[in-house]
Motif scaffolding. Structure first.
Motif, PDB file in Angstrom:
ATOM      1  N   LYS A  21       0.498  -1.288   0.151  1.00 10.37           N
ATOM      2  CA  LYS A  21      -0.125  -0.242   0.175  1.00 10.37           C
ATOM      3  C   LYS A  21       0.982   1.285   0.004  1.00 10.37           C
ATOM      4  O   LYS A  21       0.351   2.019   0.042  1.00 10.37           O
ATOM      5  CB  LYS A  21      -0.709   0.130   1.237  1.00 10.37           C
ATOM      6  CG  LYS A  21      -1.751  -0.757   1.177  1.00 10.37           C
ATOM      7  CD  LYS A  21      -2.474  -0.836   3.096  1.00 10.37           C
ATOM      8  CE  LYS A  21      -3.431  -2.102   2.207  1.00 10.37           C
ATOM      9  NZ  LYS A  21      -4.607  -1.986   1.265  1.00 10.37           N
ATOM     10  N   LEU A  22       1.732   1.070   1.025  1.00 12.35           N
ATOM     11  CA  LEU A  22       3.266   2.288   0.736  1.00 12.35           C
ATOM     12  C   LEU A  22       3.782   3.152  -0.841  1.00 12.35           C
ATOM     13  O   LEU A  22       3.527   4.170  -1.294  1.00 12.35           O
ATOM     14  CB  LEU A  22       4.114   2.362   1.843  1.00 12.35           C
ATOM     15  CG  LEU A  22       5.282   3.098   1.886  1.00 12.35           C
ATOM     16  CD1 LEU A  22       4.293   4.537   2.723  1.00 12.35           C
ATOM     17  CD2 LEU A  22       6.231   2.753   2.866  1.00 12.35           C
ATOM     18  N   ALA A  71       6.325   6.550  -1.518  1.00 12.39           N
ATOM     19  CA  ALA A  71       6.444   6.550  -0.068  1.00 12.39           C
ATOM     20  C   ALA A  71       7.036   7.823   0.973  1.00 12.39           C
ATOM     21  O   ALA A  71       6.531   7.610   1.761  1.00 12.39           O
ATOM     22  CB  ALA A  71       7.400   5.419  -0.155  1.00 12.39           C
ATOM     23  N   LEU A  72       7.734   7.918  -0.452  1.00 13.19           N
ATOM     24  CA  LEU A  72       8.807   9.275   0.460  1.00 13.19           C
ATOM     25  C   LEU A  72       7.949  11.059   0.162  1.00 13.19           C
ATOM     26  O   LEU A  72       8.069  11.602   1.337  1.00 13.19           O
ATOM     27  CB  LEU A  72       9.886  10.119  -0.445  1.00 13.19           C
ATOM     28  CG  LEU A  72      11.326   8.843  -0.332  1.00 13.19           C
ATOM     29  CD1 LEU A  72      12.118   9.031  -0.738  1.00 13.19           C
ATOM     30  CD2 LEU A  72      11.553   8.572   1.521  1.00 13.19           C
ATOM     31  N   ASP A  73       6.639  10.669  -0.513  1.00 13.46           N
ATOM     32  CA  ASP A  73       5.694  11.551  -0.330  1.00 13.46           C
ATOM     33  C   ASP A  73       4.976  11.581   1.103  1.00 13.46           C
ATOM     34  O   ASP A  73       4.357  12.918   1.136  1.00 13.46           O
ATOM     35  CB  ASP A  73       4.831  11.960  -1.262  1.00 13.46           C
ATOM     36  CG  ASP A  73       3.583  13.007  -1.661  1.00 13.46           C
ATOM     37  OD1 ASP A  73       4.058  13.668  -0.953  1.00 13.46           O
ATOM     38  OD2 ASP A  73       2.350  12.564  -2.127  1.00 13.46           O
ATOM     39  N   ASP A  74       4.593   9.651   1.225  1.00 13.56           N
ATOM     40  CA  ASP A  74       3.777   9.850   2.594  1.00 13.56           C
ATOM     41  C   ASP A  74       4.803   9.640   3.796  1.00 13.56           C
ATOM     42  O   ASP A  74       4.566  10.737   4.761  1.00 13.56           O
ATOM     43  CB  ASP A  74       3.210   8.669   2.905  1.00 13.56           C
ATOM     44  CG  ASP A  74       2.045   8.341   1.562  1.00 13.56           C
ATOM     45  OD1 ASP A  74       1.819   8.669   1.217  1.00 13.56           O
ATOM     46  OD2 ASP A  74       1.721   6.912   1.555  1.00 13.56           O
ATOM     47  N   VAL A  75       6.324  10.209   3.936  1.00 18.08           N
ATOM     48  CA  VAL A  75       6.502  10.365   4.868  1.00 18.08           C
ATOM     49  C   VAL A  75       6.786  12.321   4.882  1.00 18.08           C
ATOM     50  O   VAL A  75       6.490  12.589   5.960  1.00 18.08           O
ATOM     51  CB  VAL A  75       8.106  10.172   4.849  1.00 18.08           C
ATOM     52  CG1 VAL A  75       9.218  10.929   5.703  1.00 18.08           C
ATOM     53  CG2 VAL A  75       8.068   8.620   4.848  1.00 18.08           C
ATOM     54  N   ARG A  99      -4.567   3.755   1.901  1.00 19.57           N
ATOM     55  CA  ARG A  99      -3.688   3.323   1.550  1.00 19.57           C
ATOM     56  C   ARG A  99      -2.039   4.516   2.445  1.00 19.57           C
ATOM     57  O   ARG A  99      -1.400   4.891   1.299  1.00 19.57           O
ATOM     58  CB  ARG A  99      -3.948   3.879  -0.182  1.00 19.57           C
ATOM     59  CG  ARG A  99      -4.931   3.218  -0.918  1.00 19.57           C
ATOM     60  CD  ARG A  99      -4.455   2.855  -2.625  1.00 19.57           C
ATOM     61  NE  ARG A  99      -5.345   5.138  -2.466  1.00 19.57           N
ATOM     62  CZ  ARG A  99      -4.790   6.337  -2.672  1.00 19.57           C
ATOM     63  NH1 ARG A  99      -3.420   6.099  -2.668  1.00 19.57           N
ATOM     64  NH2 ARG A  99      -5.017   7.450  -2.848  1.00 19.57           N
ATOM     65  N   LYS A 100      -2.887   4.556   3.257  1.00 19.73           N
ATOM     66  CA  LYS A 100      -1.958   5.375   4.119  1.00 19.73           C
ATOM     67  C   LYS A 100      -1.363   4.360   4.983  1.00 19.73           C
ATOM     68  O   LYS A 100      -1.817   5.071   6.223  1.00 19.73           O
ATOM     69  CB  LYS A 100      -2.643   6.605   4.082  1.00 19.73           C
ATOM     70  CG  LYS A 100      -2.646   7.455   3.021  1.00 19.73           C
ATOM     71  CD  LYS A 100      -1.616   8.919   2.409  1.00 19.73           C
ATOM     72  CE  LYS A 100      -1.904   9.547   0.851  1.00 19.73           C
ATOM     73  NZ  LYS A 100      -0.612   9.532   1.076  1.00 19.73           N
ATOM     74  N   PRO A 101      -0.545   3.382   5.140  1.00 19.41           N
ATOM     75  CA  PRO A 101      -0.202   2.677   6.178  1.00 19.41           C
ATOM     76  C   PRO A 101       0.303   3.928   7.291  1.00 19.41           C
ATOM     77  O   PRO A 101       0.753   3.247   8.433  1.00 19.41           O
ATOM     78  CB  PRO A 101       0.616   1.527   5.904  1.00 19.41           C
ATOM     79  CG  PRO A 101       1.528   2.746   4.262  1.00 19.41           C
ATOM     80  CD  PRO A 101       0.757   2.704   3.956  1.00 19.41           C
ATOM     81  N   LEU A 102       0.745   5.295   7.413  1.00 17.42           N
ATOM     82  CA  LEU A 102       1.487   5.815   7.924  1.00 17.42           C
ATOM     83  C   LEU A 102       0.312   6.148   8.927  1.00 17.42           C
ATOM     84  O   LEU A 102       0.583   6.626   9.973  1.00 17.42           O
ATOM     85  CB  LEU A 102       2.710   6.835   8.147  1.00 17.42           C
ATOM     86  CG  LEU A 102       4.092   5.988   6.993  1.00 17.42           C
ATOM     87  CD1 LEU A 102       4.642   7.452   6.375  1.00 17.42           C
ATOM     88  CD2 LEU A 102       4.543   5.433   8.206  1.00 17.42           C
ATOM     89  N   LEU A 103      -0.625   6.434   8.119  1.00 21.06           N
ATOM     90  CA  LEU A 103      -1.726   6.737   9.058  1.00 21.06           C
ATOM     91  C   LEU A 103      -2.144   6.390  10.449  1.00 21.06           C
ATOM     92  O   LEU A 103      -3.075   6.301  11.316  1.00 21.06           O
ATOM     93  CB  LEU A 103      -2.706   7.478   8.090  1.00 21.06           C
ATOM     94  CG  LEU A 103      -2.325   9.074   7.182  1.00 21.06           C
ATOM     95  CD1 LEU A 103      -3.815   9.356   6.726  1.00 21.06           C
ATOM     96  CD2 LEU A 103      -2.113  10.346   8.332  1.00 21.06           C
ATOM     97  N   GLY A 116      11.822   3.805   0.833  1.00 20.15           N
ATOM     98  CA  GLY A 116      11.339   4.375  -0.139  1.00 20.15           C
ATOM     99  C   GLY A 116      12.878   4.690  -0.912  1.00 20.15           C
ATOM    100  O   GLY A 116      13.399   4.578  -2.119  1.00 20.15           O
ATOM    101  N   TRP A 117      14.127   4.778  -0.008  1.00 17.88           N
ATOM    102  CA  TRP A 117      15.128   4.837  -0.286  1.00 17.88           C
ATOM    103  C   TRP A 117      15.512   3.195  -0.795  1.00 17.88           C
ATOM    104  O   TRP A 117      16.441   3.414  -1.748  1.00 17.88           O
ATOM    105  CB  TRP A 117      16.274   5.072   0.472  1.00 17.88           C
ATOM    106  CG  TRP A 117      16.252   6.278   0.710  1.00 17.88           C
ATOM    107  CD1 TRP A 117      15.385   7.527   1.832  1.00 17.88           C
ATOM    108  CD2 TRP A 117      16.736   8.196  -0.482  1.00 17.88           C
ATOM    109  NE1 TRP A 117      16.303   8.639   1.538  1.00 17.88           N
ATOM    110  CE2 TRP A 117      16.338   8.358   0.616  1.00 17.88           C
ATOM    111  CE3 TRP A 117      17.220   7.772  -1.544  1.00 17.88           C
ATOM    112  CZ2 TRP A 117      16.451  10.575   0.013  1.00 17.88           C
ATOM    113  CZ3 TRP A 117      16.996   8.730  -1.872  1.00 17.88           C
ATOM    114  CH2 TRP A 117      16.988  10.364  -0.997  1.00 17.88           C
ATOM    115  N   GLY A 118      14.961   2.025  -0.374  1.00 17.10           N
ATOM    116  CA  GLY A 118      15.571   0.838  -1.372  1.00 17.10           C
ATOM    117  C   GLY A 118      14.316   0.682  -2.472  1.00 17.10           C
ATOM    118  O   GLY A 118      15.429   0.578  -3.226  1.00 17.10           O
ATOM    119  N   ALA A 119      13.925   1.424  -3.268  1.00 15.87           N
ATOM    120  CA  ALA A 119      13.076   1.549  -4.091  1.00 15.87           C
ATOM    121  C   ALA A 119      13.506   2.641  -4.698  1.00 15.87           C
ATOM    122  O   ALA A 119      13.636   1.889  -6.462  1.00 15.87           O
ATOM    123  CB  ALA A 119      11.326   1.725  -3.832  1.00 15.87           C
TER     124      ALA A 119
END
Length: 316
Positions: A21-22, A71-75, A99-103, A116-119
């Motif tokens: 989802k991230l 992913a980094l946008d969500d961060v 779709r927002k697993p950080l939330l 994000g950096w791995g991707a």
């Protein structure tokens, strides 16, 4: 919802679902570009093994680039509070909050950053291999791929391009997923491919402009400078109308210039009718999330239309 108020899931499957989802891996629309490229290739290239290899490598690398971007946008969205303001239970029916697993707290900010950096590294490695095996890896294609990688990863993170007036330019880059693989495989760029690059990029933008219309209050509070936050409500509606008009204008110019046959315009008429419905929903009725969903559907419906056009124009 505060990130600190929830505990990340320790279940392996749950964690994997959260990463999917991230990275928005279920949002496959951008990757449909590979089928457009394949259908537009000259006959001898269509069934070559190297063709499939280049398309697979480019698309898999692009998956990494997009996953890093979102992913980094969500961060950033969780840190500045904009996601908490823009994704509310009231919009859940039209905008999937899962779709927002950080939330939700399914992932921590640190986990999202590492993902994000791995991707991004994944995308860079696969695109490097793509350039190595492609039959026509001209310097300009390598530079363009590097720019897409760097600017997308810095979309809301690092340089925060989307916070500094460059959001809409980055949102047009999915169109390059048509142009670049075609150039890598053929060493040329045709009028048909230029038109489909423009259309594919516009289709992406005609989803995002409605997201921005919905998110304008939260984005202003977060300090994001895009067309929506820098314009009045009436001014932004005029901008959205102008973006809608670019699609038929691009087709008309391509037909007039002889880049595509006249029947191409007739083929895309149903899509343009759908755009009218999207414009009516988003601009006239102010149902911006309904318009956003229509944009996603039109993007997906547009791909088989262009596939048919490519087969007809190139192979018949």
């Amino acid at each position: 919802m505060s990130v600190a108020s929830t505990v990340p899931s320790s279940d392996v499957r749950g964690r994997l679902r959260a990463y999917v989802k991230l990275g928005k891996l279920s949002f496959y629309d951008y990757y449909l570009s590979a089928f457009l490229v394949w259908s537009a290739l000259p006959g001898p290239l269509v069934w070559e093994g190297r063709t499939a290899g280049v398309l697979l490598l480019y698309t898999a690398g692009y998956v990494g680039v997009v996953a890093a971007t979102v992913a980094l946008d969500d961060v950033t969205g969780i840190r500045d509070g904009s996601d908490a303001r823009n994704y509310t239970p009231e919009t859940g029916a039209l905008r999937d909050l899962s779709r927002k697993p950080l939330l939700s707290g399914a992932l921590t900010v640190r986990q999202a950053e590492l993902f994000g950096w791995g991707a991004a590294v994944w995308g860079a490695l696969l695109w490097s291999v793509t350039l190595t095996v492609a039959p026509h890896a001209a310097p300009w294609t390598a530079v363009a791929m590097l720019l897409v990688l760097v600017t997308n990863v810095q979309y809301s993170y690092g340089l925060k391009i989307s916070y500094r007036g460059g959001q809409e330019l980055i949102l047009l880059t999915p169109g390059l997923a048509v142009l670049l693989p075609y150039a890598l495989l053929t060493g040329e760029v045709t009028g048909l491919i230029v038109l489909e690059t423009v259309l594919f990029g516009l289709w992406s933008l005609l989803v995002s402009v409605y997201s921005n219309m919905n998110d304008v209050a939260g984005d202003r509070l977060a300090g994001r400078r895009n067309l929506a936050t820098m314009s009045s409500e009436a001014g932004y509606r005029r901008i959205v109308v102008a973006l809608h008009l670019l699609e038929p204008a691009a087709v008309a110019v391509a037909v007039a210039a002889g880049a595509v046959p006249g029947w191409f315009a007739l083929l895309v008429l149903p899509l343009l009718a759908g755009r009218a419905a999207q414009l009516r929903a988003g601009v006239l009725r102010r149902d911006v999330l309904v318009a956003r969903l229509l944009g996603i559907r039109l993007h997906r419906w547009g791909v088989p239309v262009l596939l048919l056009a490519n087969v007809w124009a190139v192979h018949v």
